[in-house]
Design a protein around this motif. Structure first.
Motif, PDB file in Angstrom:
ATOM      1  N   ALA A   1       0.805  -1.223   0.000  1.00 55.15           N
ATOM      2  CA  ALA A   1       0.000   0.000   0.000  1.00 55.15           C
ATOM      3  C   ALA A   1       0.833   1.264   0.000  1.00 55.15           C
ATOM      4  CB  ALA A   1      -0.933  -0.005   1.213  1.00 55.15           C
ATOM      5  N   LEU A   2       2.082   1.184   0.439  1.00 53.56           N
ATOM      6  CA  LEU A   2       2.954   2.356   0.392  1.00 53.56           C
ATOM      7  C   LEU A   2       3.488   2.591  -1.009  1.00 53.56           C
ATOM      8  CD1 LEU A   2       5.008   1.931   3.697  1.00 53.56           C
ATOM      9  CD2 LEU A   2       2.814   3.083   3.337  1.00 53.56           C
ATOM     10  N   ASP A   3       3.527   1.550  -1.823  1.00 46.95           N
ATOM     11  CA  ASP A   3       4.010   1.671  -3.199  1.00 46.95           C
ATOM     12  C   ASP A   3       2.932   2.212  -4.136  1.00 46.95           C
ATOM     13  OD1 ASP A   3       6.501   0.354  -2.584  1.00 46.95           O
ATOM     14  OD2 ASP A   3       5.446  -1.570  -2.689  1.00 46.95           O
ATOM     15  N   VAL A   4       1.712   1.734  -3.936  1.00 50.11           N
ATOM     16  CA  VAL A   4       0.641   1.975  -4.907  1.00 50.11           C
ATOM     17  C   VAL A   4      -0.127   3.231  -4.505  1.00 50.11           C
ATOM     18  CG1 VAL A   4      -1.434   1.028  -5.973  1.00 50.11           C
ATOM     19  CG2 VAL A   4       0.454  -0.494  -5.342  1.00 50.11           C
ATOM     20  N   PRO A   5      -0.131   4.258  -5.339  1.00 49.40           N
ATOM     21  CA  PRO A   5      -0.810   5.504  -4.955  1.00 49.40           C
ATOM     22  C   PRO A   5      -2.327   5.346  -4.951  1.00 49.40           C
ATOM     23  CG  PRO A   5      -0.053   5.631  -7.237  1.00 49.40           C
ATOM     24  CD  PRO A   5       0.496   4.345  -6.677  1.00 49.40           C
ATOM     25  N   LEU A   6      -2.960   6.088  -4.060  1.00 46.19           N
ATOM     26  CA  LEU A   6      -4.417   6.201  -4.058  1.00 46.19           C
ATOM     27  C   LEU A   6      -4.756   7.432  -4.885  1.00 46.19           C
ATOM     28  CD1 LEU A   6      -7.117   5.154  -2.916  1.00 46.19           C
ATOM     29  CD2 LEU A   6      -6.793   6.705  -0.994  1.00 46.19           C
ATOM     30  N   ARG A   7      -5.417   7.227  -6.020  1.00 50.04           N
ATOM     31  CA  ARG A   7      -5.592   8.300  -6.999  1.00 50.04           C
ATOM     32  C   ARG A   7      -7.057   8.696  -7.149  1.00 50.04           C
ATOM     33  NH1 ARG A   7      -3.464   5.633 -12.094  1.00 50.04           N
ATOM     34  NH2 ARG A   7      -4.573   3.899 -11.155  1.00 50.04           N
ATOM     35  N   PRO A   8      -7.316   9.888  -7.708  1.00 52.23           N
ATOM     36  CA  PRO A   8      -8.695  10.293  -7.975  1.00 52.23           C
ATOM     37  C   PRO A   8      -9.377   9.341  -8.954  1.00 52.23           C
ATOM     38  CG  PRO A   8      -7.192  12.165  -8.169  1.00 52.23           C
ATOM     39  CD  PRO A   8      -6.337  10.938  -8.065  1.00 52.23           C
ATOM     40  N   ALA A   9     -10.702   9.352  -8.935  1.00 52.53           N
ATOM     41  CA  ALA A   9     -11.495   8.471  -9.807  1.00 52.53           C
ATOM     42  C   ALA A   9     -11.632   9.094 -11.196  1.00 52.53           C
ATOM     43  CB  ALA A   9     -12.865   8.222  -9.187  1.00 52.53           C
ATOM     44  N   ALA A  10     -10.504   9.274 -11.854  1.00 54.90           N
ATOM     45  CA  ALA A  10     -10.505   9.931 -13.160  1.00 54.90           C
ATOM     46  C   ALA A  10     -11.367   9.160 -14.155  1.00 54.90           C
ATOM     47  CB  ALA A  10      -9.072  10.040 -13.692  1.00 54.90           C
ATOM     48  N   GLY A  11     -12.259   9.892 -14.847  1.00 51.17           N
ATOM     49  CA  GLY A  11     -13.111   9.279 -15.854  1.00 51.17           C
ATOM     50  C   GLY A  11     -14.323   8.567 -15.319  1.00 51.17           C
ATOM     51  N   ARG A  12     -14.525   8.601 -13.988  1.00 52.17           N
ATOM     52  CA  ARG A  12     -15.633   7.851 -13.395  1.00 52.17           C
ATOM     53  C   ARG A  12     -16.660   8.747 -12.711  1.00 52.17           C
ATOM     54  NH1 ARG A  12     -12.290   3.911  -9.770  1.00 52.17           N
ATOM     55  NH2 ARG A  12     -10.586   5.340 -10.229  1.00 52.17           N
ATOM     56  N   LEU A  13     -16.531  10.052 -12.857  1.00 51.93           N
ATOM     57  CA  LEU A  13     -17.408  10.956 -12.132  1.00 51.93           C
ATOM     58  C   LEU A  13     -18.873  10.799 -12.547  1.00 51.93           C
ATOM     59  CD1 LEU A  13     -17.706  13.188 -10.060  1.00 51.93           C
ATOM     60  CD2 LEU A  13     -17.235  14.857 -11.863  1.00 51.93           C
ATOM     61  N   SER A  14     -19.127  10.610 -13.837  1.00 48.21           N
ATOM     62  CA  SER A  14     -20.515  10.513 -14.296  1.00 48.21           C
ATOM     63  C   SER A  14     -21.159   9.195 -13.952  1.00 48.21           C
ATOM     64  CB  SER A  14     -20.569  10.716 -15.810  1.00 48.21           C
ATOM     65  OG  SER A  14     -20.001   9.611 -16.475  1.00 48.21           O
ATOM     66  N   GLY A  15     -20.354   8.150 -13.805  1.00 45.98           N
ATOM     67  CA  GLY A  15     -20.896   6.826 -13.532  1.00 45.98           C
ATOM     68  C   GLY A  15     -21.628   6.202 -14.695  1.00 45.98           C
TER      69      GLY A  15
END
Length: 359
Positions: free
Chosen positions: A342-356
């Motif tokens: 978990a320290l290696d893998v970034p937690l990123r924004p939900a790019a492209g998923r806002l509209s669902g």
């Protein structure tokens, strides 16, 4: 598009199908099932979607891996079949897959994992060029990236407590609730999940990972346990009746000891009915929540509530755990082959998923 397979369609697998379908960089390439009754059923139905996806479930692991998918979400349980789960994951990594899973507790922190387990994965990585990232279903982010993020908001930190406070009556997994955790069993029953050293085996890696990120050494890892009996018989919506006098609530801590004090704590408070152990910590609305408390200056408390599958908090917890894992797939696919934490893998924004819209 990254061709992605989901292996398993239980509580975690259903959420995984939905998460893969919703992710703009992923394409659902297959669904693997163990139950013959599920073979041939459409992934949309198995994932709880309101449409078919044109991906029939199969039990043929060889055929699915032979098609060389780029990624695989391993959603089959490792609770009562850890050796089989490890063998499945190693097989997928050896075939070249990026694999994400919550099933292998010891690999939450690969640095402290048993050498034979770590070496088996690293050998598969070297042979096939795949990768592996393991994060907890309880959910992992609540015991690693969230507390670490929140800790950075203070000027001093005296301790960090990660809490799961849940009513298990909505958790549709009877074997785990009744037999692994012991709800509804006589008080003399010894639940396997609560046996001495087992909580450390499951959650100790997350404590070690947090300690590593915070730059501290753990003197020891200790466990505490308390259990309460039901005062009255209760009937639940998903798992039937639990008799008076049987186990109705459990509270335990896995404590990371620093300088002789429990400075890092993962605590679980779980009930089969809200009437049991009312003096213990309660979730904000009675159903369930995850909470991080950073003691220090300032004192910071963050509570996260998540609903899914019809206002179901247990399903919401599964969905957020899966979201963390599935959301990492495209990053892992672009990274070098390896064993990640978990320290290696970034937690990123939900790019492209806002509209669902993909749902």
């Amino acid at each position: 598009m990254i061709a992605t397979v989901v292996w398993g369609t239980g509580n975690v697998g259903r959420a995984a199908i939905r998460a893969v379908v919703a992710h703009p960089a992923l394409e659902l390439a297959g669904v693997l099932v163990h139950d013959p009754a599920k073979v041939g059923r459409d992934a949309g139905e198995l994932g709880g979607l309101d449409r078919e996806l044109g991906v029939p479930a199969t039990g043929d692991v060889d055929a699915v891996l032979a098609a060389r998918p780029r990624a695989l979400v391993y959603a089959a349980s490792g609770d009562i079949r850890p050796d089989e789960a490890l063998a499945d994951v190693v097989r997928a990594v050896r075939s070249g897959c990026v694999v994400v899973t919550p099933a292998l507790y010891a690999l939450y922190d690969p640095v402290s994992a048993p050498a034979e387990m770590r070496d088996a994965v690293l050998a598969a990585v070297a042979e096939g060029g795949g990768s592996l990232f393991v994060s907890g279903v309880d959910p992992g982010w609540a015991n690693d990236v969230l507390p670490l993020l929140v800790s950075g908001l203070g000027s001093t930190v005296d301790g960090i407590r990660c809490q799961e406070v849940f009513d298990y009556s909505t958790y549709d997994q009877p074997d785990s609730v009744r037999y692994l955790v012991g709800m509804g069993q006589p008080m003399e029953y010894e639940p396997p999940m609560l046996a001495p050293t087992v909580p450390t085996m499951v959650w100790g890696g997350q404590l070690r990972l947090m300690a590593r990120a915070l730059g501290v050494e753990l003197d020891d890892i200790r466990e505490t346990l308390d259990r309460r009996a039901l005062e009255e018989t209760v009937t639940t919506r998903t798992m039937g009746t639990f008799d008076a006098g049987t186990q109705g609530a459990v509270r335990f801590e896995v404590q990371g000891i620093v300088d002789g004090e429990p400075r890092l704590v993962i605590e679980h408070v779980t009930r089969i009915h809200p009437s049991c152990a009312p003096d213990w910590p309660q979730p904000p609305n009675g159903a369930g929540a995850h909470r991080v408390v950073v003691e220090g200056r300032p004192r910071i408390e963050v509570t996260v509530e998540a609903d899914d599958e019809g206002d179901n908090r247990a399903a919401g917890g599964n969905a957020t755990a899966v979201g963390r894992l599935v959301g990492a797939v495209d990053w892992l696919a672009a990274a070098e082959p390896g064993l990640y934490d978990a320290l290696d893998v970034p937690l990123r924004p939900a790019a492209g998923r806002l509209s669902g819209k993909r749902q």
